[in-house]
Motif scaffolding. Sequence first.
Motif, PDB file in Angstrom:
ATOM      1  N   ASP A  78       0.809  -1.229   0.000  1.00 42.71           N
ATOM      2  CA  ASP A  78       0.000   0.000   0.000  1.00 42.71           C
ATOM      3  C   ASP A  78       0.838   1.273   0.000  1.00 42.71           C
ATOM      4  O   ASP A  78       0.311   2.362   0.221  1.00 42.71           O
ATOM      5  N   ALA A  79       2.118   1.142  -0.269  1.00 39.97           N
ATOM      6  CA  ALA A  79       3.016   2.304  -0.251  1.00 39.97           C
ATOM      7  C   ALA A  79       2.625   3.315  -1.327  1.00 39.97           C
ATOM      8  O   ALA A  79       2.154   2.950  -2.402  1.00 39.97           O
ATOM      9  N   LYS A  80       2.859   4.592  -1.011  1.00 44.07           N
ATOM     10  CA  LYS A  80       2.652   5.658  -2.003  1.00 44.07           C
ATOM     11  C   LYS A  80       3.819   5.692  -2.981  1.00 44.07           C
ATOM     12  O   LYS A  80       3.739   6.312  -4.034  1.00 44.07           O
ATOM     13  N   GLY A  81       4.907   5.036  -2.603  1.00 45.64           N
ATOM     14  CA  GLY A  81       6.087   4.984  -3.448  1.00 45.64           C
ATOM     15  C   GLY A  81       7.295   4.584  -2.628  1.00 45.64           C
ATOM     16  O   GLY A  81       7.205   4.387  -1.414  1.00 45.64           O
ATOM     17  N   PHE A  82       8.414   4.466  -3.323  1.00 45.89           N
ATOM     18  CA  PHE A  82       9.651   4.014  -2.694  1.00 45.89           C
ATOM     19  C   PHE A  82      10.793   4.946  -3.052  1.00 45.89           C
ATOM     20  O   PHE A  82      10.808   5.553  -4.124  1.00 45.89           O
ATOM     21  N   ILE A  83      11.744   5.021  -2.140  1.00 45.17           N
ATOM     22  CA  ILE A  83      13.013   5.666  -2.459  1.00 45.17           C
ATOM     23  C   ILE A  83      14.075   4.578  -2.290  1.00 45.17           C
ATOM     24  O   ILE A  83      14.181   3.954  -1.236  1.00 45.17           O
ATOM     25  N   PHE A  84      14.785   4.296  -3.365  1.00 41.18           N
ATOM     26  CA  PHE A  84      15.777   3.229  -3.383  1.00 41.18           C
ATOM     27  C   PHE A  84      17.148   3.797  -3.035  1.00 41.18           C
ATOM     28  O   PHE A  84      17.597   4.767  -3.635  1.00 41.18           O
ATOM     29  N   ASP A  85      17.791   3.162  -2.049  1.00 45.24           N
ATOM     30  CA  ASP A  85      19.058   3.635  -1.506  1.00 45.24           C
ATOM     31  C   ASP A  85      20.086   2.509  -1.644  1.00 45.24           C
ATOM     32  O   ASP A  85      19.877   1.417  -1.133  1.00 45.24           O
ATOM     33  N   GLY A  86      21.173   2.783  -2.350  1.00 46.14           N
ATOM     34  CA  GLY A  86      22.210   1.773  -2.528  1.00 46.14           C
ATOM     35  C   GLY A  86      21.873   0.776  -3.627  1.00 46.14           C
ATOM     36  O   GLY A  86      22.526  -0.247  -3.771  1.00 46.14           O
ATOM     37  N   PHE A  87      20.867   1.100  -4.394  1.00 42.77           N
ATOM     38  CA  PHE A  87      20.413   0.208  -5.461  1.00 42.77           C
ATOM     39  C   PHE A  87      19.673   1.041  -6.483  1.00 42.77           C
ATOM     40  O   PHE A  87      18.889   1.906  -6.090  1.00 42.77           O
ATOM     41  N   PRO A  88      19.894   0.841  -7.747  1.00 48.99           N
ATOM     42  CA  PRO A  88      20.804  -0.117  -8.366  1.00 48.99           C
ATOM     43  C   PRO A  88      22.236   0.415  -8.429  1.00 48.99           C
ATOM     44  O   PRO A  88      22.453   1.611  -8.526  1.00 48.99           O
ATOM     45  N   ARG A  89      23.181  -0.517  -8.409  1.00 49.96           N
ATOM     46  CA  ARG A  89      24.605  -0.171  -8.513  1.00 49.96           C
ATOM     47  C   ARG A  89      25.202  -0.576  -9.843  1.00 49.96           C
ATOM     48  O   ARG A  89      26.345  -0.236 -10.124  1.00 49.96           O
ATOM     49  N   THR A  90      24.447  -1.338 -10.621  1.00 54.71           N
ATOM     50  CA  THR A  90      24.911  -1.776 -11.941  1.00 54.71           C
ATOM     51  C   THR A  90      23.739  -1.664 -12.919  1.00 54.71           C
ATOM     52  O   THR A  90      22.575  -1.596 -12.499  1.00 54.71           O
ATOM     53  N   VAL A  91      24.055  -1.659 -14.204  1.00 57.76           N
ATOM     54  CA  VAL A  91      23.002  -1.615 -15.213  1.00 57.76           C
ATOM     55  C   VAL A  91      22.132  -2.867 -15.110  1.00 57.76           C
ATOM     56  O   VAL A  91      20.906  -2.785 -15.230  1.00 57.76           O
ATOM     57  N   ALA A  92      22.745  -4.021 -14.835  1.00 58.87           N
ATOM     58  CA  ALA A  92      21.961  -5.256 -14.687  1.00 58.87           C
ATOM     59  C   ALA A  92      20.954  -5.121 -13.548  1.00 58.87           C
ATOM     60  O   ALA A  92      19.799  -5.549 -13.671  1.00 58.87           O
ATOM     61  N   GLN A  93      21.359  -4.497 -12.452  1.00 62.07           N
ATOM     62  CA  GLN A  93      20.436  -4.273 -11.338  1.00 62.07           C
ATOM     63  C   GLN A  93      19.332  -3.287 -11.735  1.00 62.07           C
ATOM     64  O   GLN A  93      18.169  -3.476 -11.360  1.00 62.07           O
ATOM     65  N   ALA A  94      19.688  -2.252 -12.485  1.00 65.59           N
ATOM     66  CA  ALA A  94      18.685  -1.275 -12.938  1.00 65.59           C
ATOM     67  C   ALA A  94      17.655  -1.956 -13.835  1.00 65.59           C
ATOM     68  O   ALA A  94      16.448  -1.702 -13.718  1.00 65.59           O
ATOM     69  N   GLN A  95      18.121  -2.819 -14.715  1.00 61.96           N
ATOM     70  CA  GLN A  95      17.210  -3.546 -15.603  1.00 61.96           C
ATOM     71  C   GLN A  95      16.305  -4.482 -14.803  1.00 61.96           C
ATOM     72  O   GLN A  95      15.103  -4.572 -15.065  1.00 61.96           O
ATOM     73  N   ALA A  96      16.869  -5.165 -13.811  1.00 57.52           N
ATOM     74  CA  ALA A  96      16.073  -6.067 -12.970  1.00 57.52           C
ATOM     75  C   ALA A  96      15.033  -5.280 -12.176  1.00 57.52           C
ATOM     76  O   ALA A  96      13.885  -5.722 -12.031  1.00 57.52           O
ATOM     77  N   LEU A  97      15.410  -4.111 -11.676  1.00 59.87           N
ATOM     78  CA  LEU A  97      14.467  -3.267 -10.941  1.00 59.87           C
ATOM     79  C   LEU A  97      13.334  -2.829 -11.861  1.00 59.87           C
ATOM     80  O   LEU A  97      12.157  -2.871 -11.475  1.00 59.87           O
ATOM     81  N   ASP A  98      13.664  -2.438 -13.080  1.00 57.30           N
ATOM     82  CA  ASP A  98      12.626  -2.047 -14.048  1.00 57.30           C
ATOM     83  C   ASP A  98      11.646  -3.190 -14.295  1.00 57.30           C
ATOM     84  O   ASP A  98      10.434  -2.986 -14.289  1.00 57.30           O
ATOM     85  N   LEU A  99      12.171  -4.394 -14.503  1.00 55.26           N
ATOM     86  CA  LEU A  99      11.304  -5.548 -14.756  1.00 55.26           C
ATOM     87  C   LEU A  99      10.408  -5.851 -13.562  1.00 55.26           C
ATOM     88  O   LEU A  99       9.218  -6.144 -13.719  1.00 55.26           O
ATOM     89  N   PHE A 100      10.963  -5.774 -12.369  1.00 55.97           N
ATOM     90  CA  PHE A 100      10.175  -6.009 -11.164  1.00 55.97           C
ATOM     91  C   PHE A 100       9.053  -4.974 -11.037  1.00 55.97           C
ATOM     92  O   PHE A 100       7.899  -5.320 -10.787  1.00 55.97           O
TER      93      PHE A 100
END
Length: 193
Positions: A78-100
Amino acid sequence: MLNLVLFGPPGAGKGTQSQKLIDKYQLIHISTGDLFRAHITNQTDLGKKVSELIANGELVPDEITIAMLEEEADRNKDAKGFIFDGFPRTVAQAQALDLFLISKETKITGVIALDVDQDELSRRIAERKKISNRADDDAEKLKRRIDEYFSKTVQVLPYYEEQGKLTKVNGIGEIDAIFASLCAVIDSYQINP
């Protein structure tokens, strides 16, 4: 939903500004460092894997980091949104975050990079060390963290820049003035609930 990534090298003011943004926009803070520590302390299956990897001097693989992050996001449906801290650190992580996030019918709203030069970083960290005596402000550890940011983590910024999601904000000045600049950027996003 407002989903932010706040970038910046150690000492840029991410922690200070994140807390102010969390309070103003009622966001859930997801810190991969905090997640690692919580899983290790609670001896979860993921925590045991992380603890073993760290004990062997190995980096935590993306799939474990992403699994922890996804679990934490799912816990806050039920979150209004998230602030991600320490992530993503790599393009692969950014892509995985986008997919999630796409699987949750949302996306990264914006990525804000706090721009602070090396001299200012050194000054701030020396001051912070006097006040809080943080273990990760040890000179050797800090040099590794700053080097890692400028050699690896900063490489993620072009990924978001190509998507038109990156904004750089001057991270030098009064805390409240920097916060006002961050809020101006965030308030400019067209956020659909």
